[in-house]
Scaffold this motif. Structure first.
Motif, short mmCIF file in Angstrom:
data_model
loop_
_atom_site.label_atom_id
_atom_site.label_comp_id
_atom_site.label_asym_id
_atom_site.label_seq_id
_atom_site.Cartn_x
_atom_site.Cartn_y
_atom_site.Cartn_z
N GLY A 99 -1.02 -13.11 -5.24
CA GLY A 99 0.39 -13.45 -5.30
C GLY A 99 1.19 -12.63 -4.31
O GLY A 99 1.44 -13.04 -3.18
N ALA A 100 1.59 -11.44 -4.73
CA ALA A 100 2.48 -10.59 -3.93
C ALA A 100 1.89 -10.21 -2.57
O ALA A 100 2.59 -10.26 -1.55
N VAL A 101 0.62 -9.85 -2.52
CA VAL A 101 0.01 -9.43 -1.25
C VAL A 101 -0.08 -10.61 -0.29
O VAL A 101 0.33 -10.52 0.87
N ARG A 102 -0.62 -11.72 -0.76
CA ARG A 102 -0.77 -12.90 0.09
C ARG A 102 0.58 -13.33 0.66
O ARG A 102 0.71 -13.60 1.85
N LYS A 103 1.59 -13.34 -0.19
CA LYS A 103 2.94 -13.74 0.23
C LYS A 103 3.49 -12.76 1.28
O LYS A 103 4.00 -13.19 2.32
N LYS A 109 -5.15 -16.63 2.47
CA LYS A 109 -6.10 -16.03 1.54
C LYS A 109 -6.02 -14.51 1.68
O LYS A 109 -5.89 -13.99 2.79
N ALA A 110 -6.08 -13.81 0.57
CA ALA A 110 -6.11 -12.35 0.59
C ALA A 110 -7.18 -11.87 -0.38
O ALA A 110 -7.41 -12.49 -1.41
N SER A 111 -7.83 -10.78 -0.02
CA SER A 111 -8.86 -10.21 -0.88
C SER A 111 -8.99 -8.72 -0.58
O SER A 111 -8.47 -8.24 0.43
N PHE A 112 -9.70 -8.02 -1.46
CA PHE A 112 -9.97 -6.62 -1.18
C PHE A 112 -10.90 -6.55 0.02
O PHE A 112 -11.84 -7.33 0.14
N ALA A 113 -10.64 -5.62 0.91
CA ALA A 113 -11.50 -5.46 2.09
C ALA A 113 -12.85 -4.90 1.65
O ALA A 113 -12.91 -4.11 0.69
N PRO A 139 0.46 -2.56 7.65
CA PRO A 139 1.45 -2.66 6.58
C PRO A 139 0.99 -1.82 5.39
O PRO A 139 -0.20 -1.77 5.08
N LEU A 140 1.94 -1.15 4.76
CA LEU A 140 1.68 -0.38 3.55
C LEU A 140 2.57 -0.95 2.46
O LEU A 140 3.78 -0.78 2.49
N LEU A 141 1.97 -1.66 1.53
CA LEU A 141 2.71 -2.29 0.45
C LEU A 141 2.71 -1.33 -0.74
O LEU A 141 1.65 -0.93 -1.21
N VAL A 177 6.55 -0.98 2.84
CA VAL A 177 7.42 -2.01 2.31
C VAL A 177 7.32 -1.89 0.80
O VAL A 177 6.23 -2.00 0.23
N VAL A 178 8.45 -1.61 0.12
CA VAL A 178 8.45 -1.46 -1.32
C VAL A 178 8.66 -2.84 -1.94
O VAL A 178 9.59 -3.56 -1.56
N ILE A 179 7.77 -3.20 -2.89
CA ILE A 179 7.77 -4.53 -3.47
C ILE A 179 7.79 -4.43 -4.99
O ILE A 179 6.96 -3.72 -5.58
N ASP A 180 8.71 -5.15 -5.61
CA ASP A 180 8.71 -5.27 -7.08
C ASP A 180 7.54 -6.18 -7.48
O ASP A 180 7.33 -7.22 -6.85
#
Length: 184
Positions: A99-103, A109-113, A139-141, A177-180
């Motif tokens: 959700g949040a990471v992919r967006k 697609k996003a996954s753990f490296a 990027p540092l989320l 980047v700070v994300i709720d």
């Protein structure tokens, strides 16, 4: 030295023990540019055999769970391109990769490296990856909950040792980047 959280026998300001850190973390501490002074980063020597969160808090105190954060490396993919990023969430949560990471990464697609990618690209040990000293341009989320904790226990770049960092410092790290809702 007395630590702001936990009860650790061996604690030192990170700038005074750069030899205990991996090269990228030591370099980041040397070049520290943040609203929080570098001497507020505290290195605590810990048993590398219990670096994983569950074993760590069982040994060092269950109260540390609410003040601990994990840093994981993720890969976002779109059209054959891959972007690596790091995510920091409180240890009692998990990263919302799909959700949040992919967006945030604009990825299909996003996954753990994979472990070898995370270790090879960061220059840090698996189980000790920290947001301090990540590769330039990543990027540092950061979950907003992390920045709201007065003091956060996070990896030091190695399985041996942890860093205790003021939560507000994470928002000022390179690429942050700070994300709720990053941690669910």
């Amino acid at each position: 030295m007395r630590t702001p959280l936990g009860d650790f026998a061996d604690a030192t300001p990170a700038p005074d023990c750069l030899d205990q850190l991996t090269a990228p973390v030591a370099d980041a501490v040397r070049a520290w540019n943040n609203d929080v002074p570098a001497d507020q980063l505290i290195y605590v020597d810990t048993d590398p055999g219990i670096a994983d969160t569950a074993a760590f808090v069982e040994h060092y105190g269950a109260g540390l769970l609410d003040a601990s954060a994990n840093c994981v490396v993720v890969a976002g993919k779109r059209g054959g391109e891959s972007t690596l990023a790091a995510c920091v969430v409180l240890s009692r949560t998990r990263v919302d990769v799909n959700g949040a990471v992919r967006k945030q990464l604009g990825a299909r697609k996003a996954s753990f490296a994979p472990m070898d990618t995370a270790v090879g690209e960061t220059g840090m040990e698996y189980g000790g990856i920290t947001p301090i000293g990540l590769p330039a341009g990543w990027p540092l989320l950061v979950d907003s909950a992390v920045t709201g904790v007065p003091w956060v226990l996070v990896g030091s770049g190695r399985r041996r040792g942890k860093l205790i960092v003021p939560g507000k410092a994470f928002a000022g790290l390179p690429g942050a980047v700070v994300i709720d809702g990053l941690g669910v």
